[in-house]
Design a protein around this motif. Structure first.
Motif, short mmCIF file in Angstrom:
data_model
loop_
_atom_site.label_atom_id
_atom_site.label_comp_id
_atom_site.label_asym_id
_atom_site.label_seq_id
_atom_site.Cartn_x
_atom_site.Cartn_y
_atom_site.Cartn_z
N GLY A 61 0.83 -1.20 0.00
CA GLY A 61 0.00 0.00 0.00
C GLY A 61 0.85 1.24 0.00
N ARG A 62 0.21 2.39 -0.03
CA ARG A 62 0.95 3.64 -0.11
C ARG A 62 1.82 3.89 1.12
NH1 ARG A 62 -3.44 8.05 -1.45
NH2 ARG A 62 -4.75 6.57 -0.32
N PHE A 63 1.36 3.46 2.29
CA PHE A 63 2.15 3.61 3.50
C PHE A 63 3.50 2.92 3.35
CE2 PHE A 63 3.76 2.11 7.55
CZ PHE A 63 3.68 3.22 8.36
N HIS A 64 3.45 1.65 2.97
CA HIS A 64 4.69 0.88 2.83
C HIS A 64 5.56 1.43 1.70
CE1 HIS A 64 2.06 -2.34 4.77
NE2 HIS A 64 2.95 -1.98 5.66
N GLN A 65 4.95 1.87 0.63
CA GLN A 65 5.71 2.41 -0.50
C GLN A 65 6.43 3.69 -0.11
OE1 GLN A 65 2.63 2.70 -3.45
NE2 GLN A 65 2.39 0.48 -3.59
N ARG A 66 5.76 4.55 0.65
CA ARG A 66 6.40 5.80 1.07
C ARG A 66 7.53 5.54 2.07
NH1 ARG A 66 1.30 10.11 1.63
NH2 ARG A 66 0.51 9.76 -0.49
N LEU A 67 7.30 4.62 2.98
CA LEU A 67 8.35 4.28 3.94
C LEU A 67 9.56 3.69 3.22
CD1 LEU A 67 7.98 4.84 6.95
CD2 LEU A 67 7.68 2.38 7.31
N PHE A 68 9.30 2.84 2.24
CA PHE A 68 10.37 2.23 1.45
C PHE A 68 11.16 3.31 0.70
CE2 PHE A 68 12.08 0.34 -2.43
CZ PHE A 68 12.72 -0.80 -1.95
N THR A 69 10.46 4.26 0.08
CA THR A 69 11.13 5.33 -0.65
C THR A 69 11.97 6.19 0.30
OG1 THR A 69 9.26 5.39 -2.19
CG2 THR A 69 10.80 7.24 -2.26
N GLY A 70 11.44 6.44 1.50
CA GLY A 70 12.22 7.16 2.50
C GLY A 70 13.51 6.43 2.84
N LEU A 71 13.45 5.11 2.94
CA LEU A 71 14.65 4.32 3.22
C LEU A 71 15.67 4.43 2.09
CD1 LEU A 71 13.23 1.05 4.81
CD2 LEU A 71 14.90 2.58 5.86
N VAL A 72 15.17 4.47 0.85
CA VAL A 72 16.08 4.63 -0.29
C VAL A 72 16.85 5.94 -0.18
CG1 VAL A 72 16.20 4.94 -2.80
CG2 VAL A 72 14.73 3.16 -1.83
N PHE A 73 16.15 7.01 0.19
CA PHE A 73 16.83 8.29 0.36
C PHE A 73 17.76 8.27 1.58
CE2 PHE A 73 13.64 9.90 -2.60
CZ PHE A 73 14.41 10.76 -3.36
N ALA A 74 17.39 7.51 2.61
CA ALA A 74 18.28 7.37 3.77
C ALA A 74 19.57 6.66 3.35
CB ALA A 74 17.59 6.59 4.88
N LEU A 75 19.44 5.64 2.52
CA LEU A 75 20.62 4.95 1.99
C LEU A 75 21.50 5.91 1.19
CD1 LEU A 75 22.31 2.43 1.35
CD2 LEU A 75 20.71 1.94 -0.53
N THR A 76 20.86 6.74 0.37
CA THR A 76 21.59 7.74 -0.41
C THR A 76 22.32 8.71 0.51
OG1 THR A 76 19.91 7.59 -2.16
CG2 THR A 76 21.40 9.49 -2.21
N GLY A 77 21.62 9.18 1.54
CA GLY A 77 22.21 10.15 2.46
C GLY A 77 23.40 9.57 3.22
N SER A 78 23.27 8.35 3.73
CA SER A 78 24.36 7.75 4.49
C SER A 78 25.58 7.50 3.60
CB SER A 78 23.91 6.44 5.15
OG SER A 78 23.49 5.50 4.19
N THR A 79 25.33 7.15 2.33
CA THR A 79 26.44 6.93 1.39
C THR A 79 27.16 8.24 1.10
OG1 THR A 79 25.21 5.10 0.37
CG2 THR A 79 27.06 6.02 -0.87
#
Length: 234
Positions: free
Chosen positions: A56-74
């Motif tokens: 659902g949209r909740f899980h999709q948005r949380l997942f996308t946030g994690l992708v940006f978190a991965l980008t930020g930590s890198t």
């Protein structure tokens, strides 16, 4: 304990990664640390995707946030090669915050009339705490006062939206995500203090530890989330 047993294999793997990141950071094994830190978020991404199927949209948005978190930590890891990567990393983490806010807003929207007292408490306490923190940082910000103020507003909105999920989702998800957001804000606060005021020994190690706990709790809360009044496709 039930949650630990339910995801036992992942929890063991994450605990091992957690320890390896801290040991490599403490021993200053830079190359190993560069490889391990992105693995933390990658492990959470894979776990979250397999567990929720991004249904659902909740899980999709949380997942996308994690992708940006991965980008930020890198990007943070690369700041030694180019200081501008630090700023790019901050922007990535701010986008991560915005996607988390968007996910939490979906839960709030499912029953906006509930827990108005709790919402007022969350707004008032956030206003006091984050205003005080901004004035604590302000003398050290120079030309960055406005950008930092905008960042603090976004972080305040993050904790408020996490608090607004109360009575709209199951208590396990609510408590895990609220605790995770508090740890996330703790990592942000330590980073701001170290960057703008005074860096201290092992600050990077402390930020890494708090950040890893934060993301773990948020992801677990997302995986265990059950909306009390379901919205279509949320």
């Amino acid at each position: 304990m039930r949650m630990i047993r339910k995801y036992l294999l992942f929890n063991l793997a994450y605990a091992l990664l957690f320890i390896m990141v801290l040991v490599s950071g403490y021993k200053q094994y830079s190359l190993l640390n560069y490889g391990l830190i992105p693995c933390i978020t990658l492990a959470l991404l894979v776990f979250f995707c397999l567990t929720t199927r991004l249904s659902g949209r909740f899980h999709q948005r949380l997942f996308t946030g994690l992708v940006f978190a991965l980008t930020g930590s890198t990007l943070f890891l690369l700041r030694g090669y180019d200081p501008s990567y630090f700023s790019y990393g901050l922007i990535a983490f701010l986008v991560c915050h915005l996607f988390y806010i968007g996910a939490f807003y979906l839960d709030f929207r499912s029953a906006q009339e509930l827990d108005k007292k709790g919402a007022r408490i969350a707004i008032f306490s956030s206003a006091i705490t984050f205003t005080a923190f901004y004035f604590y940082l302000r003398p050290h910000l120079g030309t960055l006062r406005l950008p930092v103020l905008a960042c603090i507003f976004i972080v305040a909105l993050l904790i408020m939206m996490a608090a607004f999920r109360n009575q709209r989702v199951n208590q396990l998800s609510f408590r895990l995500i609220l605790a995770g957001v508090l740890f996330f804000i703790g990592a942000d606060a330590i980073l701001a203090h170290a960057y703008f005021i005074n860096s201290f020994r092992a600050s990077d190690l402390l930020i890494s530890a708090v950040y890893m706990i934060a993301q773990y709790l948020i992801v677990m809360g997302g995986a265990e989330r059950k909306l009390i009044r379901p919205l279509t496709a949320d």
